[in-house]
Design an enzyme around this catalytic site. Structure first.
Site, PDB file in Angstrom:
ATOM      1  N   ASN A 151       0.831  -1.199   0.000  1.00  0.00           N
ATOM      2  CA  ASN A 151       0.000   0.000   0.000  1.00  0.00           C
ATOM      3  C   ASN A 151       0.863   1.245   0.000  1.00  0.00           C
ATOM      4  OD1 ASN A 151       0.487  -0.913   2.764  1.00  0.00           O
ATOM      5  ND2 ASN A 151      -0.958   0.631   3.473  1.00  0.00           N
ATOM      6  N   GLU A 158       0.314   5.243   0.610  1.00  0.00           N
ATOM      7  CA  GLU A 158      -0.593   6.295   1.058  1.00  0.00           C
ATOM      8  C   GLU A 158      -0.132   7.660   0.582  1.00  0.00           C
ATOM      9  OE1 GLU A 158      -2.073   4.002   5.095  1.00  0.00           O
ATOM     10  OE2 GLU A 158      -0.862   5.806   5.321  1.00  0.00           O
ATOM     11  N   ASN A 159      -1.025   8.641   0.733  1.00  0.00           N
ATOM     12  CA  ASN A 159      -0.742   9.996   0.313  1.00  0.00           C
ATOM     13  C   ASN A 159      -1.522  10.931   1.224  1.00  0.00           C
ATOM     14  OD1 ASN A 159      -1.267  12.507  -1.479  1.00  0.00           O
ATOM     15  ND2 ASN A 159       0.319  11.363  -2.570  1.00  0.00           N
ATOM     16  N   ALA A 160      -0.965  12.094   1.510  1.00  0.00           N
ATOM     17  CA  ALA A 160      -1.653  13.063   2.369  1.00  0.00           C
ATOM     18  C   ALA A 160      -3.014  13.451   1.787  1.00  0.00           C
ATOM     19  CB  ALA A 160      -0.795  14.307   2.570  1.00  0.00           C
ATOM     20  N   CYS A 217      -4.063   0.722  -2.630  1.00  0.00           N
ATOM     21  CA  CYS A 217      -3.911  -0.509  -1.864  1.00  0.00           C
ATOM     22  C   CYS A 217      -2.885  -1.439  -2.502  1.00  0.00           C
ATOM     23  CB  CYS A 217      -5.240  -1.243  -1.771  1.00  0.00           C
ATOM     24  SG  CYS A 217      -6.559  -0.319  -0.965  1.00  0.00           S
ATOM     25  N   GLU A 255      -3.013  -4.637  -3.158  1.00  0.00           N
ATOM     26  CA  GLU A 255      -3.552  -5.554  -4.154  1.00  0.00           C
ATOM     27  C   GLU A 255      -3.623  -4.890  -5.523  1.00  0.00           C
ATOM     28  OE1 GLU A 255      -4.668  -4.792  -1.131  1.00  0.00           O
ATOM     29  OE2 GLU A 255      -6.089  -6.287  -0.389  1.00  0.00           O
ATOM     30  N   CYS A 310     -10.281  -4.857   0.283  1.00  0.00           N
ATOM     31  CA  CYS A 310     -11.358  -3.864   0.373  1.00  0.00           C
ATOM     32  C   CYS A 310     -12.248  -3.965  -0.875  1.00  0.00           C
ATOM     33  CB  CYS A 310     -10.769  -2.458   0.517  1.00  0.00           C
ATOM     34  SG  CYS A 310     -10.043  -1.795  -1.001  1.00  0.00           S
ATOM     35  N   CYS A 317     -10.562  -2.985  -4.230  1.00  0.00           N
ATOM     36  CA  CYS A 317      -9.656  -4.036  -4.707  1.00  0.00           C
ATOM     37  C   CYS A 317     -10.441  -5.229  -5.244  1.00  0.00           C
ATOM     38  CB  CYS A 317      -8.706  -4.467  -3.592  1.00  0.00           C
ATOM     39  SG  CYS A 317      -7.452  -3.214  -3.245  1.00  0.00           S
TER      40      CYS A 317
END
Length: 160
Positions: free
Chosen positions: A62, A64-66, A73, A75, A112, A115
């Site tokens: 995964n 992430e980003n602000a 994700c 997957e 999720c 995904c």
């Protein structure tokens, strides 16, 4: 009106060592990929490893980003990488594992919804199911024969 019941079949393994050797390798690769996750906001790392019919293994973690919707994700990182780099190869298996920085995750964590939808599209594209194995950091591993086991009544191109 009539009622219909949808059932799925799961296989549950108590430990990674109970998995077939090739899937143990795949789960180990997913665990390694998990450690490369960029998760400074959720502190929840996810790793994915998929095997192509050729035997090649593609990893994802995964990212992430602000600007939260901009993250992706593990997957989808793995499956999109496979699609971009090996567009004509069939994905046979996918292993997923997670780790939280605040506590030990012993429950198997399924993909999720986003995904699941992306994986369903790849199954439809390749006309072949993807066997999925997922776990927490430790604990049981759940196996499903296809993403459609986790996404019954899914949306696909026939509705467009």
């Amino acid at each position: 009106m009539k009622k219909q019941k949808i059932e799925i079949a799961l296989e549950v393994f108590d430990t990674v060592s109970e998995l077939p050797k090739d899937i143990q390798e795949l789960m180990n690769k997913a665990q390694q990929a998990r450690e490369n996750a960029y998760a400074p906001y959720s502190h929840f790392k996810v790793g994915a490893a998929l095997r192509l019919v050729s035997g090649k293994i593609v990893l994802g973690s995964n990212q992430e980003n602000a600007a939260f919707p901009s993250g992706l994700c593990a997957e989808r990182v793995a499956v999109f990488s496979a699609g971009a780099n090996f567009p004509n190869e069939i994905i046979t298996d996918l292993a997923i594992t997670v780790r939280a920085e605040s506590h030990e995750v012993i429950e198997a964590i399924a993909p999720c919804g986003a995904c699941r939808q992306s994986l369903a599209e790849y199954e439809q594209k390749q006309k072949s199911p993807i066997t999925i194995y997922f776990m927490g950091e430790t604990g049981e591993i759940i196996k499903v024969a296809s993403i459609m086991d986790l996404l019954p009544l899914g949306f696909d191109a026939k509705y467009l």
